[in-house]
Motif scaffolding. Structure first.
Motif, PDB file in Angstrom:
ATOM      1  N   LEU A 152       0.749  -3.047  13.817  1.00 36.66           N
ATOM      2  CA  LEU A 152       0.743  -3.421  12.244  1.00 36.66           C
ATOM      3  C   LEU A 152      -0.374  -3.404  11.691  1.00 36.66           C
ATOM      4  O   LEU A 152      -0.912  -2.783  10.755  1.00 36.66           O
ATOM      5  N   SER A 153      -1.692  -4.128  12.622  1.00 40.77           N
ATOM      6  CA  SER A 153      -3.069  -4.256  11.995  1.00 40.77           C
ATOM      7  C   SER A 153      -3.736  -2.557  12.113  1.00 40.77           C
ATOM      8  O   SER A 153      -4.261  -2.467  10.867  1.00 40.77           O
ATOM      9  N   TYR A 154      -3.152  -1.882  12.955  1.00 45.99           N
ATOM     10  CA  TYR A 154      -4.017  -0.550  13.184  1.00 45.99           C
ATOM     11  C   TYR A 154      -3.264   0.436  11.866  1.00 45.99           C
ATOM     12  O   TYR A 154      -4.092   0.858  11.328  1.00 45.99           O
ATOM     13  N   GLN A 169       0.780  -1.015  -0.001  1.00 38.76           N
ATOM     14  CA  GLN A 169       0.092  -0.231  -0.002  1.00 38.76           C
ATOM     15  C   GLN A 169       0.848   1.208  -0.033  1.00 38.76           C
ATOM     16  O   GLN A 169       0.693   2.237  -0.619  1.00 38.76           O
ATOM     17  N   VAL A 170       1.808   1.292   0.646  1.00 40.72           N
ATOM     18  CA  VAL A 170       2.833   2.419   0.675  1.00 40.72           C
ATOM     19  C   VAL A 170       3.515   2.794  -0.402  1.00 40.72           C
ATOM     20  O   VAL A 170       3.686   3.619  -0.974  1.00 40.72           O
ATOM     21  N   GLN A 171       3.995   1.505  -1.227  1.00 38.83           N
ATOM     22  CA  GLN A 171       4.582   1.584  -2.533  1.00 38.83           C
ATOM     23  C   GLN A 171       3.537   2.158  -3.391  1.00 38.83           C
ATOM     24  O   GLN A 171       3.873   2.927  -4.193  1.00 38.83           O
ATOM     25  N   GLY A 172       2.299   1.606  -3.333  1.00 38.23           N
ATOM     26  CA  GLY A 172       1.099   2.309  -4.196  1.00 38.23           C
ATOM     27  C   GLY A 172       1.094   3.881  -4.145  1.00 38.23           C
ATOM     28  O   GLY A 172       0.759   4.513  -4.869  1.00 38.23           O
ATOM     29  N   ILE A 173       0.721   4.132  -2.757  1.00 36.67           N
ATOM     30  CA  ILE A 173       0.893   5.622  -2.631  1.00 36.67           C
ATOM     31  C   ILE A 173       1.875   6.403  -3.059  1.00 36.67           C
ATOM     32  O   ILE A 173       1.785   7.426  -3.720  1.00 36.67           O
ATOM     33  N   ASN A 183      -5.468   2.079   8.527  1.00 37.25           N
ATOM     34  CA  ASN A 183      -4.955   3.295   8.361  1.00 37.25           C
ATOM     35  C   ASN A 183      -4.660   3.794   7.053  1.00 37.25           C
ATOM     36  O   ASN A 183      -4.920   4.697   6.247  1.00 37.25           O
ATOM     37  N   THR A 184      -3.718   3.023   6.526  1.00 42.72           N
ATOM     38  CA  THR A 184      -2.968   3.272   5.296  1.00 42.72           C
ATOM     39  C   THR A 184      -3.933   2.840   4.126  1.00 42.72           C
ATOM     40  O   THR A 184      -3.904   3.572   3.092  1.00 42.72           O
ATOM     41  N   TRP A 185      -4.614   1.923   4.248  1.00 43.87           N
ATOM     42  CA  TRP A 185      -5.552   1.295   3.162  1.00 43.87           C
ATOM     43  C   TRP A 185      -6.689   2.508   2.692  1.00 43.87           C
ATOM     44  O   TRP A 185      -6.858   2.688   1.656  1.00 43.87           O
ATOM     45  N   ASP A 186      -7.208   3.350   3.670  1.00 43.89           N
ATOM     46  CA  ASP A 186      -7.948   4.362   3.502  1.00 43.89           C
ATOM     47  C   ASP A 186      -7.154   5.481   2.564  1.00 43.89           C
ATOM     48  O   ASP A 186      -7.721   5.963   1.570  1.00 43.89           O
ATOM     49  N   LEU A 187      -5.941   5.953   2.880  1.00 50.59           N
ATOM     50  CA  LEU A 187      -5.444   6.740   1.708  1.00 50.59           C
ATOM     51  C   LEU A 187      -5.047   6.043   0.782  1.00 50.59           C
ATOM     52  O   LEU A 187      -5.055   6.844  -0.508  1.00 50.59           O
ATOM     53  N   SER A 212      -5.864  18.167   0.843  1.00 48.62           N
ATOM     54  CA  SER A 212      -6.037  19.244   1.804  1.00 48.62           C
ATOM     55  C   SER A 212      -4.320  18.986   2.535  1.00 48.62           C
ATOM     56  O   SER A 212      -3.812  17.841   2.434  1.00 48.62           O
ATOM     57  N   ASN A 213      -4.597  20.028   3.384  1.00 47.59           N
ATOM     58  CA  ASN A 213      -3.289  19.801   4.409  1.00 47.59           C
ATOM     59  C   ASN A 213      -3.179  18.654   5.082  1.00 47.59           C
ATOM     60  O   ASN A 213      -2.365  17.975   5.638  1.00 47.59           O
ATOM     61  N   LYS A 214      -4.403  18.076   5.529  1.00 41.94           N
ATOM     62  CA  LYS A 214      -4.556  17.135   6.252  1.00 41.94           C
ATOM     63  C   LYS A 214      -4.122  15.776   5.775  1.00 41.94           C
ATOM     64  O   LYS A 214      -3.673  14.845   5.967  1.00 41.94           O
ATOM     65  N   ASP A 215      -4.419  16.018   4.193  1.00 40.71           N
ATOM     66  CA  ASP A 215      -4.076  14.740   3.264  1.00 40.71           C
ATOM     67  C   ASP A 215      -2.455  14.712   3.401  1.00 40.71           C
ATOM     68  O   ASP A 215      -1.950  13.544   3.390  1.00 40.71           O
ATOM     69  N   TYR A 216      -1.763  16.017   3.394  1.00 35.61           N
ATOM     70  CA  TYR A 216      -0.404  15.890   3.245  1.00 35.61           C
ATOM     71  C   TYR A 216       0.109  15.591   4.474  1.00 35.61           C
ATOM     72  O   TYR A 216       1.239  14.758   4.825  1.00 35.61           O
ATOM     73  N   GLU A 217      -0.463  16.058   5.593  1.00 42.06           N
ATOM     74  CA  GLU A 217       0.246  15.415   7.019  1.00 42.06           C
ATOM     75  C   GLU A 217       0.018  13.779   7.085  1.00 42.06           C
ATOM     76  O   GLU A 217       0.740  13.220   7.511  1.00 42.06           O
ATOM     77  N   THR A 218      -1.233  13.407   6.663  1.00 45.10           N
ATOM     78  CA  THR A 218      -1.335  11.735   6.680  1.00 45.10           C
ATOM     79  C   THR A 218      -0.261  11.091   5.753  1.00 45.10           C
ATOM     80  O   THR A 218       0.482  10.058   6.303  1.00 45.10           O
TER      81      THR A 218
END
Length: 140
Positions: free
Chosen positions: A113-115, A16-20, A119-123, A68-74
């Protein structure tokens, strides 16, 4: 959580992080004026932190940002999280000599890890949709 499940979820998180990261590069290449392929070549080797800064600068250049700034913070939190899961998580438990203490530490890390994966899945989903929209918007 057992070790095999941990490894599977860990792998999904890294995917997921690589996809992001890849989506951010494609979004940048689509949004920037000029040739898409040349724009992508410019950013393809950039780190997650660097591409995030460049995309934010480009996204805000018209004072009407799409993220949004929130997106960039995430995204920045995900960058830090990715560093932990790529470089530290196994070290935090695998060298503990006492079996019970090692297992307790492993379970603590497994919950984190589960948490993080959830959270990463949503972004990941949001950026994937945004990438598709931007590619169409800029006829890429």
């Amino acid at each position: 959580m057992d070790r095999d499940t941990f490894k599977m979820i860990h792998s999904e998180l890294i995917q997921q992080v690589q996809g992001i990261e890849y989506d951010l590069k494609l979004i940048y290449a689509a949004m920037k004026s000029g040739d898409f392929d040349e724009n992508y070549e410019e950013v393809k080797e950039m780190s997650l932190g660097t591409i995030t800064k460049e995309l934010k600068r480009l996204d805000n250049s018209d004072n009407m940002p799409d993220l949004s700034n929130k997106d960039y913070e995430t995204i920045d939190r995900i960058r830090h999280m990715r560093n932990y899961w790529c470089h530290q998580c196994y070290v935090d438990f695998m060298y503990i000599q006492d079996d019970n203490i090692r297992e307790n530490k492993f379970q603590e890390i497994a919950r984190k890890l589960s948490y993080d994966e959830n959270n990463t899945w949503d972004l990941f989903q949001k950026l994937e949709s945004f990438r598709i929209k931007e590619m169409k918007r800029y006829n890429r």
